[in-house]
Write an enzyme that holds these catalytic residues in place. Structure first.
Site, PDB file in Angstrom:
ATOM      1  N   ASP A 160       6.146  -5.413  -6.166  1.00 58.99           N
ATOM      2  CA  ASP A 160       5.504  -7.041  -5.780  1.00 58.99           C
ATOM      3  C   ASP A 160       6.431  -7.366  -7.013  1.00 58.99           C
ATOM      4  OD1 ASP A 160       4.325  -9.628  -5.561  1.00 58.99           O
ATOM      5  OD2 ASP A 160       2.845  -8.524  -6.262  1.00 58.99           O
ATOM      6  N   ASP A 174       6.425  -3.601 -10.280  1.00 61.91           N
ATOM      7  CA  ASP A 174       4.281  -2.946  -9.859  1.00 61.91           C
ATOM      8  C   ASP A 174       5.030  -2.870  -8.702  1.00 61.91           C
ATOM      9  OD1 ASP A 174       1.487  -3.639  -9.459  1.00 61.91           O
ATOM     10  OD2 ASP A 174       1.508  -5.356  -9.484  1.00 61.91           O
ATOM     11  N   ASP A 213       1.647  -1.244  -6.210  1.00 59.69           N
ATOM     12  CA  ASP A 213      -0.332  -1.320  -5.930  1.00 59.69           C
ATOM     13  C   ASP A 213      -0.222  -0.595  -4.308  1.00 59.69           C
ATOM     14  OD1 ASP A 213      -2.772  -1.887  -5.363  1.00 59.69           O
ATOM     15  OD2 ASP A 213      -2.509  -3.672  -6.014  1.00 59.69           O
TER      16      ASP A 213
END
Length: 325
Positions: A276, A99, A101
């Site tokens: 993450d 992930d 972001d």
């Protein structure tokens, strides 16, 4: 082109328009549609998090009916596969997920408070590096990329990784992002020989070199690295042109061997924040459903066919954004 400042949260009426007029069940990727009965679904109806959990759909048509009627604030599905997904019971496997972001990238060249075109592009660059390593170093092939609305999800479904535990996933993450400084002593004819990471053009040292290069080239005067003071950071910025030409020896010589070690250690520590990690090691995580609406930024969660050319401001903006007054 739609500017990011225009992308305010979607209203309830805009969500209804999206799911009832624009959204199509065919936009749900095959890797989810073909396993829909094995996954848990979750929904956020008011913007406070996915508290409507443990939903199960036997086929895509039932999911279609639910979304068009309920028009949720956010929709999610599990990366895990279950024999009994309604109770998250009898886990069989789970995607390996990375992930990225944009708002959480530890080194950003922009100064925005949320996300913008600059940091979204930098998130895309990080994803490209992750994919290259997954394919070239780990030999993985069943890889899907999804634009999440404020970043990207890399979702890996190769059998070699879908059944590994959280500890193994953690080690894979460290390898992929370059979170540990490689050993620089090697045995050669019963003699210990030292090599810096940048002279070894394969394996983990090469992965680490690429991640360090990316980070150094994206540092700015406000960046924070463990054990790197302002004077050292200033010198790194001054001499990083050598890194652009892969002249690592000259760069190391200019800032000094001991100071170079501090820079490398600082970047290795920071690199764990490129993704993450909690998402990667969680065997029962739920992620935004590709094709669903990210209502906080009015962007479509979109499967990416070509990460090299993908532009979220052309391919992931709902029609209602263009029609706003």
């Amino acid at each position: 082109m739609v500017k990011i400042e225009y992308l305010t949260p979607a209203s309830p009426e805009e969500r209804k328009r999206y799911y009832r007029e624009e959204w199509d069940i065919k936009q749900v990727p095959d890797f989810i549609a073909h396993s829909i009965q094995e996954r848990e679904f979750g929904f956020d109806h008011v913007g406070r998090g996915p508290n409507d959990r443990y939903k199960v759909f036997r086929n895509p048509d039932l999911l279609k009916r639910f979304l068009k009627v309920r028009t949720p604030f956010a929709a999610y599905c599990s990366v895990a596969f279950y024999d009994k997904p309604r109770r998250r019971d009898k886990w069989t496997k789970a995607e390996l997920v990375f992930d990225v972001d944009a708002k959480d990238i530890p080194i950003r060249t922009c100064e925005c408070e949320g996300v913008c075109e600059i940091c979204l592009n930098e998130a895309r660059e990080i994803v490209c590096g992750i994919i290259d390593t997954l394919k070239e170093d780990l030999g993985l092939k069943n890889i899907h990329i999804v634009y999440s609305g404020r970043g990207y999800h890399v979702r890996v479904l190769d059998d070699d990784v879908t059944r590994v535990n959280s500890d193994v996933r953690s080690q894979i993450v460290k390898y992929i992002v370059g979170a540990e400084v490689p050993e620089n002593e090697y045995s050669l004819d019963y003699e210990k020989v030292s090599y810096e990471h940048f002279v070894i053009p394969f394996g983990y040292p090469n992965v680490f070199t690429e991640r360090v290069k990316y980070s150094i080239l994206h540092l700015n005067e406000h960046s924070n690295l463990d054990e790197v003071n302002k004077k050292l950071l200033k010198d790194v910025l001054k001499y990083r042109t050598f890194i652009e030409d892969n002249n690592w020896g000259m760069f190391k010589n200019k800032i000094g061997p001991l100071r170079y070690k501090k820079v490398v250690n600082g970047i290795a520590s920071m690199n764990m924040s490129l993704v993450d990690a909690k998402v990667s090691i969680d065997l029962k995580r739920i992620l935004r459903l590709p094709s669903s609406l990210h209502s906080m930024v009015s962007m479509k969660c979109t499967e990416v066919r070509n990460i090299e050319t993908f532009d979220p401001f052309k391919e992931a903006v709902p029609k209602f954004v263009y029609e706003r007054k």
